[in-house]
Design a protein around this motif. Structure first.
Motif, PDB file in Angstrom:
ATOM      1  N   CYS A 156       0.829  -1.201   0.000  1.00  0.00           N
ATOM      2  CA  CYS A 156       0.000   0.000   0.000  1.00  0.00           C
ATOM      3  C   CYS A 156       0.874   1.266   0.000  1.00  0.00           C
ATOM      4  O   CYS A 156       0.635   2.198  -0.767  1.00  0.00           O
ATOM      5  CB  CYS A 156      -0.908  -0.026   1.227  1.00  0.00           C
ATOM      6  N   ALA A 157       1.888   1.286   0.860  1.00  0.00           N
ATOM      7  CA  ALA A 157       2.772   2.449   0.946  1.00  0.00           C
ATOM      8  C   ALA A 157       3.577   2.629  -0.340  1.00  0.00           C
ATOM      9  O   ALA A 157       3.711   3.758  -0.844  1.00  0.00           O
ATOM     10  CB  ALA A 157       3.707   2.300   2.140  1.00  0.00           C
ATOM     11  N   ILE A 158       4.087   1.547  -0.885  1.00  0.00           N
ATOM     12  CA  ILE A 158       4.849   1.632  -2.144  1.00  0.00           C
ATOM     13  C   ILE A 158       3.959   2.122  -3.273  1.00  0.00           C
ATOM     14  O   ILE A 158       4.354   2.987  -4.057  1.00  0.00           O
ATOM     15  CB  ILE A 158       5.486   0.258  -2.472  1.00  0.00           C
ATOM     16  N   HIS A 159       2.754   1.601  -3.329  1.00  0.00           N
ATOM     17  CA  HIS A 159       1.779   2.033  -4.350  1.00  0.00           C
ATOM     18  C   HIS A 159       1.532   3.529  -4.230  1.00  0.00           C
ATOM     19  O   HIS A 159       1.545   4.260  -5.216  1.00  0.00           O
ATOM     20  CB  HIS A 159       0.480   1.240  -4.176  1.00  0.00           C
ATOM     21  N   CYS A 160       1.335   3.981  -3.005  1.00  0.00           N
ATOM     22  CA  CYS A 160       1.032   5.387  -2.759  1.00  0.00           C
ATOM     23  C   CYS A 160       2.209   6.302  -3.123  1.00  0.00           C
ATOM     24  O   CYS A 160       2.021   7.366  -3.704  1.00  0.00           O
ATOM     25  CB  CYS A 160       0.675   5.555  -1.290  1.00  0.00           C
ATOM     26  N   LEU A 161       3.409   5.883  -2.793  1.00  0.00           N
ATOM     27  CA  LEU A 161       4.591   6.705  -3.057  1.00  0.00           C
ATOM     28  C   LEU A 161       5.021   6.711  -4.517  1.00  0.00           C
ATOM     29  O   LEU A 161       5.403   7.755  -5.054  1.00  0.00           O
ATOM     30  CB  LEU A 161       5.768   6.221  -2.199  1.00  0.00           C
ATOM     31  N   PHE A 162       4.980   5.554  -5.158  1.00  0.00           N
ATOM     32  CA  PHE A 162       5.579   5.445  -6.476  1.00  0.00           C
ATOM     33  C   PHE A 162       4.614   5.473  -7.648  1.00  0.00           C
ATOM     34  O   PHE A 162       5.045   5.614  -8.790  1.00  0.00           O
ATOM     35  CB  PHE A 162       6.458   4.185  -6.561  1.00  0.00           C
ATOM     36  N   LEU A 163       3.316   5.355  -7.392  1.00  0.00           N
ATOM     37  CA  LEU A 163       2.369   5.365  -8.505  1.00  0.00           C
ATOM     38  C   LEU A 163       2.426   6.667  -9.318  1.00  0.00           C
ATOM     39  O   LEU A 163       2.432   6.602 -10.549  1.00  0.00           O
ATOM     40  CB  LEU A 163       0.938   5.096  -8.016  1.00  0.00           C
ATOM     41  N   PRO A 164       2.484   7.845  -8.679  1.00  0.00           N
ATOM     42  CA  PRO A 164       2.569   9.061  -9.498  1.00  0.00           C
ATOM     43  C   PRO A 164       3.784   9.081 -10.424  1.00  0.00           C
ATOM     44  O   PRO A 164       3.692   9.508 -11.580  1.00  0.00           O
ATOM     45  CB  PRO A 164       2.653  10.193  -8.464  1.00  0.00           C
TER      46      PRO A 164
ATOM     47  N   LEU B  76       5.425   6.348 -11.555  1.00  0.00           N
ATOM     48  CA  LEU B  76       5.252   5.298 -12.566  1.00  0.00           C
ATOM     49  C   LEU B  76       4.248   5.703 -13.644  1.00  0.00           C
ATOM     50  O   LEU B  76       4.452   5.402 -14.820  1.00  0.00           O
ATOM     51  CB  LEU B  76       4.823   3.984 -11.906  1.00  0.00           C
ATOM     52  N   ILE B  77       3.179   6.387 -13.249  1.00  0.00           N
ATOM     53  CA  ILE B  77       2.193   6.824 -14.245  1.00  0.00           C
ATOM     54  C   ILE B  77       2.789   7.891 -15.157  1.00  0.00           C
ATOM     55  O   ILE B  77       2.483   7.936 -16.344  1.00  0.00           O
ATOM     56  CB  ILE B  77       0.892   7.307 -13.575  1.00  0.00           C
ATOM     57  N   THR B  78       3.683   8.721 -14.613  1.00  0.00           N
ATOM     58  CA  THR B  78       4.361   9.710 -15.443  1.00  0.00           C
ATOM     59  C   THR B  78       5.265   9.020 -16.462  1.00  0.00           C
ATOM     60  O   THR B  78       5.309   9.406 -17.636  1.00  0.00           O
ATOM     61  CB  THR B  78       5.199  10.666 -14.572  1.00  0.00           C
ATOM     62  N   LEU B  79       5.971   7.982 -16.019  1.00  0.00           N
ATOM     63  CA  LEU B  79       6.874   7.260 -16.909  1.00  0.00           C
ATOM     64  C   LEU B  79       6.133   6.322 -17.860  1.00  0.00           C
ATOM     65  O   LEU B  79       6.528   6.147 -19.007  1.00  0.00           O
ATOM     66  CB  LEU B  79       7.887   6.446 -16.092  1.00  0.00           C
ATOM     67  N   PHE B  80       5.059   5.700 -17.352  1.00  0.00           N
ATOM     68  CA  PHE B  80       4.286   4.733 -18.126  1.00  0.00           C
ATOM     69  C   PHE B  80       2.799   5.082 -18.045  1.00  0.00           C
ATOM     70  O   PHE B  80       2.072   4.509 -17.230  1.00  0.00           O
ATOM     71  CB  PHE B  80       4.507   3.303 -17.609  1.00  0.00           C
ATOM     72  N   PRO B  81       2.332   6.039 -18.855  1.00  0.00           N
ATOM     73  CA  PRO B  81       0.944   6.498 -18.761  1.00  0.00           C
ATOM     74  C   PRO B  81      -0.105   5.392 -18.899  1.00  0.00           C
ATOM     75  O   PRO B  81      -1.182   5.485 -18.310  1.00  0.00           O
ATOM     76  CB  PRO B  81       0.821   7.505 -19.900  1.00  0.00           C
ATOM     77  N   ALA B  82       0.198   4.350 -19.624  1.00  0.00           N
ATOM     78  CA  ALA B  82      -0.770   3.259 -19.802  1.00  0.00           C
ATOM     79  C   ALA B  82      -1.063   2.546 -18.481  1.00  0.00           C
ATOM     80  O   ALA B  82      -2.113   1.922 -18.335  1.00  0.00           O
ATOM     81  CB  ALA B  82      -0.254   2.262 -20.829  1.00  0.00           C
ATOM     82  N   LEU B  83      -0.168   2.661 -17.522  1.00  0.00           N
ATOM     83  CA  LEU B  83      -0.369   2.050 -16.211  1.00  0.00           C
ATOM     84  C   LEU B  83      -1.610   2.610 -15.517  1.00  0.00           C
ATOM     85  O   LEU B  83      -2.273   1.916 -14.749  1.00  0.00           O
ATOM     86  CB  LEU B  83       0.866   2.282 -15.343  1.00  0.00           C
TER      87      LEU B  83
ATOM     88  N   GLY C 101      -3.717   1.645 -11.285  1.00  0.00           N
ATOM     89  CA  GLY C 101      -3.865   3.092 -11.393  1.00  0.00           C
ATOM     90  C   GLY C 101      -5.232   3.619 -11.001  1.00  0.00           C
ATOM     91  O   GLY C 101      -5.475   4.813 -11.066  1.00  0.00           O
ATOM     92  N   GLN C 102      -6.115   2.758 -10.569  1.00  0.00           N
ATOM     93  CA  GLN C 102      -7.488   3.167 -10.244  1.00  0.00           C
ATOM     94  C   GLN C 102      -7.691   3.268  -8.732  1.00  0.00           C
ATOM     95  O   GLN C 102      -6.984   2.648  -7.956  1.00  0.00           O
ATOM     96  CB  GLN C 102      -8.481   2.148 -10.818  1.00  0.00           C
ATOM     97  N   GLU C 103      -8.706   4.036  -8.337  1.00  0.00           N
ATOM     98  CA  GLU C 103      -9.084   4.121  -6.924  1.00  0.00           C
ATOM     99  C   GLU C 103      -9.556   2.770  -6.400  1.00  0.00           C
ATOM    100  O   GLU C 103      -9.454   2.496  -5.210  1.00  0.00           O
ATOM    101  CB  GLU C 103     -10.197   5.157  -6.730  1.00  0.00           C
ATOM    102  N   LEU C 104     -10.069   1.937  -7.283  1.00  0.00           N
ATOM    103  CA  LEU C 104     -10.547   0.617  -6.889  1.00  0.00           C
ATOM    104  C   LEU C 104      -9.446  -0.193  -6.208  1.00  0.00           C
ATOM    105  O   LEU C 104      -9.718  -0.990  -5.310  1.00  0.00           O
ATOM    106  CB  LEU C 104     -11.084  -0.130  -8.120  1.00  0.00           C
ATOM    107  N   PHE C 105      -8.208   0.032  -6.591  1.00  0.00           N
ATOM    108  CA  PHE C 105      -7.086  -0.681  -5.985  1.00  0.00           C
ATOM    109  C   PHE C 105      -7.020  -0.403  -4.484  1.00  0.00           C
ATOM    110  O   PHE C 105      -6.815  -1.308  -3.683  1.00  0.00           O
ATOM    111  CB  PHE C 105      -5.769  -0.286  -6.667  1.00  0.00           C
ATOM    112  N   HIS C 106      -7.231   0.870  -4.085  1.00  0.00           N
ATOM    113  CA  HIS C 106      -7.232   1.238  -2.668  1.00  0.00           C
ATOM    114  C   HIS C 106      -8.362   0.535  -1.932  1.00  0.00           C
ATOM    115  O   HIS C 106      -8.186   0.041  -0.826  1.00  0.00           O
ATOM    116  CB  HIS C 106      -7.390   2.757  -2.494  1.00  0.00           C
TER     117      HIS C 106
END
Length: 133
Positions: free
Chosen positions: A22-30, A32-39, A45-50
């Motif tokens: 959860c913490a890794i997702h929260c810290l690194f998702l922004p 990763l999405i910048t580097l890989f927009p398709a993610l 990349g969805q709120e459903l994951f939370h």
């Protein structure tokens, strides 16, 4: 000791791992999405994951921490766990619309840290009290 109590250390380890995800997702998702927009189009990349993580974390933490607290009677474990779960529920429930991106991230990280601390303490106390045997 009850047969279910022997599962507490495994559940504590799994709960700490889930909090770390959860913490890794929260810290690194922004990043990763910048580097890989398709993610952003995937479940990660969805709120459903939370929400899915929360549905996993709540019963897991409740069960493991309550079993441990019954054995070692350390209420700091329960307090840390409840505080962490409350922050996670707040972060998911109010989200970035109410808390803002930074507020949601801070609530999620602090909640994950508190839950991890509760499970680590629970694990250590259970080992000391031999409630995992």
């Amino acid at each position: 000791m009850n047969a279910l109590t022997s599962y507490t250390p495994i559940l504590d380890k799994f709960a700490v791992s889930t909090s770390a995800i959860c913490a890794i997702h929260c810290l690194f998702l922004p990043i990763l999405i910048t580097l890989f927009p398709a993610l952003g189009a995937t479940i990660i990349g969805q709120e459903l994951f939370h929400v899915l993580l929360l549905w996993l974390v709540i019963p897991l933490s409740f069960f493991a921490l309550s079993m441990g607290c019954r054995s070692h009677k350390n209420w700091l474990v329960a307090l840390l766990g409840l505080a962490g779960l409350s922050l996670l529920v707040t972060a998911v429930g109010l989200g970035h619309d109410f808390l803002g991106e930074d507020g949601e991230r801070l609530a999620t990280l602090l909640g994950a840290i508190l839950i991890s601390c509760a499970h680590i303490r629970n694990y250590m106390l259970c080992r000391r009290a031999a409630c995992d045997r």
